[in-house]
Design an enzyme around this catalytic site. Structure first.
Site, mmCIF file in Angstrom:
data_model
loop_
_atom_site.group_PDB
_atom_site.id
_atom_site.type_symbol
_atom_site.label_atom_id
_atom_site.label_comp_id
_atom_site.label_asym_id
_atom_site.label_seq_id
_atom_site.Cartn_x
_atom_site.Cartn_y
_atom_site.Cartn_z
ATOM 1 N N SER A 416 -15.289 77.453 -29.199
ATOM 2 C CA SER A 416 -14.355 77.437 -29.639
ATOM 3 C C SER A 416 -13.934 78.589 -30.166
ATOM 4 C CB SER A 416 -14.081 76.130 -30.696
ATOM 5 O OG SER A 416 -15.140 76.048 -31.704
ATOM 6 N N GLU A 449 -7.284 72.945 -23.412
ATOM 7 C CA GLU A 449 -7.018 74.638 -23.890
ATOM 8 C C GLU A 449 -7.718 75.037 -22.188
ATOM 9 O OE1 GLU A 449 -5.703 76.559 -27.999
ATOM 10 O OE2 GLU A 449 -7.905 76.254 -28.116
ATOM 11 N N ASN A 487 -6.546 76.291 -33.065
ATOM 12 C CA ASN A 487 -7.697 76.515 -33.513
ATOM 13 C C ASN A 487 -6.644 77.980 -34.881
ATOM 14 O OD1 ASN A 487 -9.475 74.754 -33.400
ATOM 15 N ND2 ASN A 487 -10.652 76.295 -32.341
#
Length: 645
Positions: A416, A449, A487
């Site tokens: 991430s 993603e 994010n």
């Protein structure tokens, strides 16, 4: 006599007419205006020479009817145009419901919106027991209502409470549940579907009739049901943001489900709904979703075996989703003991999914194989890494995976915060590695993603996107930047909320301001849910290890108050449920202040090419963060604010 372009009409030896819909050059059948016109012509022919029965079915390999042609909604520019479109379907389906001969909809695959309204106009419905069969009236998701008879016929068929639940949420039901609800007369396997249709049509059995209490609730007592429905709607859909659910209740209660009977000027009228900003924006969101789905097309890739490394929350949930979709999953961690909780979690998920179908639960569980030594690597079509966020650990792992994997296997990291390109430097063939970044909870969040690096080849990206679509998720192409899109925009938003806490604004007040704007969850509750330690790590990864943390966040992490996982964060979490104090009156402009960094970060992501355009940024932020869908996304929201001054 009109030549038929979309429908094929045949008669069998029993005198049954079979009307098969196959919209050419389209992956799914939709009920555009020309298709409806032709259906009228089909009924004209059958009126001249009535059949012993009529079966309506799809000529597509998968899918009954996906609904109306949503593209036509974008051309509605007046209340009169909205009324004309609804009148055409309402009148046609009313005519179908009134024919003298028995009618049956044979439903295999998705049956949505106008497709289900057509099926409801038939005397009988048979559903095919396959995973792809799903029935829904999702018009509320577009900011409108089912105006072709769904609000009239569904409550009369399954009862008003169950019908309103489906119409107000837009959620679908599978074949088995459709049969239990009474939405379908039978649920049959594919091999007998045609015979079942024939036998049902010729049986002479009367249409399903509601029990007396349900008929009363759909008649003189409907006010009681409507009051309960309004209470449920008020809890999750403010009228000023989402008028359609309120309109559905009103049209059913006051106008018998007939949208054409609603006077212009009413908030529930066709002109009010179709002309609303909410409908325009939600229809926009629909097309954004379709664009994301398109990224999974064009790759001849059907993964059957998946190997997941890391049996933590994310890795375990990815494994569960793969098994749920029919893939065989080998799950690797340091010991069987670390993998066991995933299997227990999977059992609960599968029992909820396959309620009452123990065999399906057993089969799904059998598809998750504990594999502490990683034997499944050598046979896997897809290998997903989901270990802790440490660059050197991931590099070392991928060196080993590359050596053991098949040359054509897809290698993916669920990181991430790290750059895929930095991980890929350890590989002999860096072009093989891509990022497939899921969001927590994996079962709920629709976006994934899919990360392109400078070295990622087109075939690898297409395979990754196709894999995501096999999981019924939405692939968003993003460039290889720390934090990617979601994010990167969430971090500043959450940190601005934390700065507000440091200034003395109560967490519950901040959350109330943002949920009033339209966010599904306030930023402070979101931080508690994700974990305060995760918020710290993400902040350092995106802002640098020396960046100053908000005081309230740092103090709670130091005290071991990590949010939901520890039972205490900014809120108490007794039994895993948040306990929020009453919210105070928010300072003027609070929501705008907290959202401003998110909007700025989204703009920066587009300017840097993290996503290729504003539309994809809107799609990513809506489906990845829950950003208020009625706004049409952050960029659409910015344009609206500029227009309004």
């Amino acid at each position: 006599m009109m030549d038929l372009k979309y429908w094929k009409l045949e008669r069998d030896a029993d005198g049954i007419a079979w009307a098969t819909l196959d919209v050419a050059d389209a992956g799914a059948n939709t009920l555009g205006s020309p298709v409806l016109t032709e259906l009228g012509a089909v009924l004209d022919r059958l009126e001249v020479q009535p059949p012993s029965g009529l079966v309506i079915r799809s000529g597509k390999a998968a899918g009954f009817i996906a609904g109306a042609d949503v593209e036509e909604f974008t051309r509605i520019d007046s209340a009169a145009a909205a009324r004309a479109m609804v009148d055409k379907g309402w009148t046609l389906f009313g005519r179908l419901a009134a024919v003298r001969y028995p009618t049956l909809a044979l439903i295999r695959g998705h049956c949505m919106g106008g497709g289900l309204e057509l099926a409801l106009a038939c005397r009988y419905r048979i559903v095919v027991d396959e995973p792809g069969t799903r029935l829904a009236l999702p018009e509320v998701m577009l900011g409108i209502y089912p105006g072709w008879g769904g609000m009239l016929r569904l409550p009369a068929l399954i009862g008003p409470a169950a019908a309103l639940d489906l119409m107000l949420t837009g959620k679908g039901v599978d074949a088995a549940r459709a049969r239990r609800l009474g939405l379908a007369d039978a649920c049959v396997p594919p091999r007998v579907m045609d015979n079942a249709a024939r036998m049902t049509l010729l049986s002479g059995q009367p249409p399903r009739r509601l029990p007396l209490l349900q008929r009363l609730l759909n008649g003189p007592l409907r006010g009681l049901v409507a009051a309960g429905a309004r209470k449920q709607v008020a809890a999750r859909a403010p009228r000023e943001h989402y008028p359609a659910p309120w309109a559905i209740v009103e049209v059913w209660e006051r106008y018998g489900g007939n949208a054409l009977a609603v006077p212009e000027g009413s908030p529930a009228s066709l002109g009010a709904l179709f002309g609303s900003d909410t409908a325009r924006n939600l229809i926009r969101v629909f097309f954004l979703q379709e664009r994301l789905k398109g990224f999974g097309k064009g790759a001849d890739f059907t993964p059957r075996r998946v190997h997941v490394v890391g049996a933590g929350v994310m890795g375990g949930d990815i494994a569960i989703e793969c098994a749920l979709r029919g893939m065989t999953v080998t799950l690797q961690d340091q010991s069987v003991q670390r993998i066991a909780p995933v299997v227990a979690r999977a059992a609960k998920r599968f029992e909820r999914k396959f309620k009452g179908r123990a065999r399906d639960v057993s089969f799904a569980l059998d598809r998750i194989i504990a594999d502490p030594h990683g034997h499944g690597v050598a046979r896997a079509d897809v290998i997903v890494e989901a270990i802790y966020e440490n660059l050197e650990a991931k590099r070392a792992l991928f060196v080993e995976l590359e050596q053991r994997a098949r040359p054509d296997a897809l290698l993916a990291s669920n990181t991430s915060s790290l750059r895929i390109g930095d991980i890929a430097t350890a590989l002999r063939a860096p072009s093989r590695l891509t990022g497939i970044h899921f969001f927590n909870p994996v079962a709920v969040m629709p976006l994934v993603e899919v990360v392109r690096t400078a070295a990622t080849d087109e075939a690898t990206f297409r395979q990754a996107a196709a894999f995501v679509r096999k999981l019924d998720k939405l692939p968003l192409p993003v460039r290889d930047e720390p934090g990617f899109l979601v994010n990167t925009v969430l971090g500043p938003y959450m940190y601005e909320a934390l700065r507000c806490v440091d200034e003395g604004i109560a967490p519950a007040t901040i959350d109330a301001a943002l949920t009033a704007f339209g966010m599904p969850m306030g930023p402070i509750e979101l931080i508690d849910t994700v974990g305060l330690d995760i918020a710290v790590a993400a902040g350092k990864a995106l802002a640098g290890p020396d960046a100053a943390l908000p005081r309230g966040l740092a103090e709670r992490v130091a005290a071991g108050q990590l949010g939901k996982k520890s039972g205490q964060g900014f809120y108490a979490w007794p039994g895993g449920k948040v306990n929020k104090p009453a919210a105070g009156a928010p300072p003027a402009g609070l929501a705008g202040r907290v959202l401003a960094p998110l909007l700025a970060a989204a703009q920066e992501c587009v300017s840097r090419g993290v996503v290729v355009d504003e539309d994809l940024a809107d799609a990513g932020v809506i489906f990845g963060t829950g950003f208020a869908p009625f706004t049409g996304g952050p960029f659409n929201h910015l344009r609206t604010m500029r227009r309004s001054g």
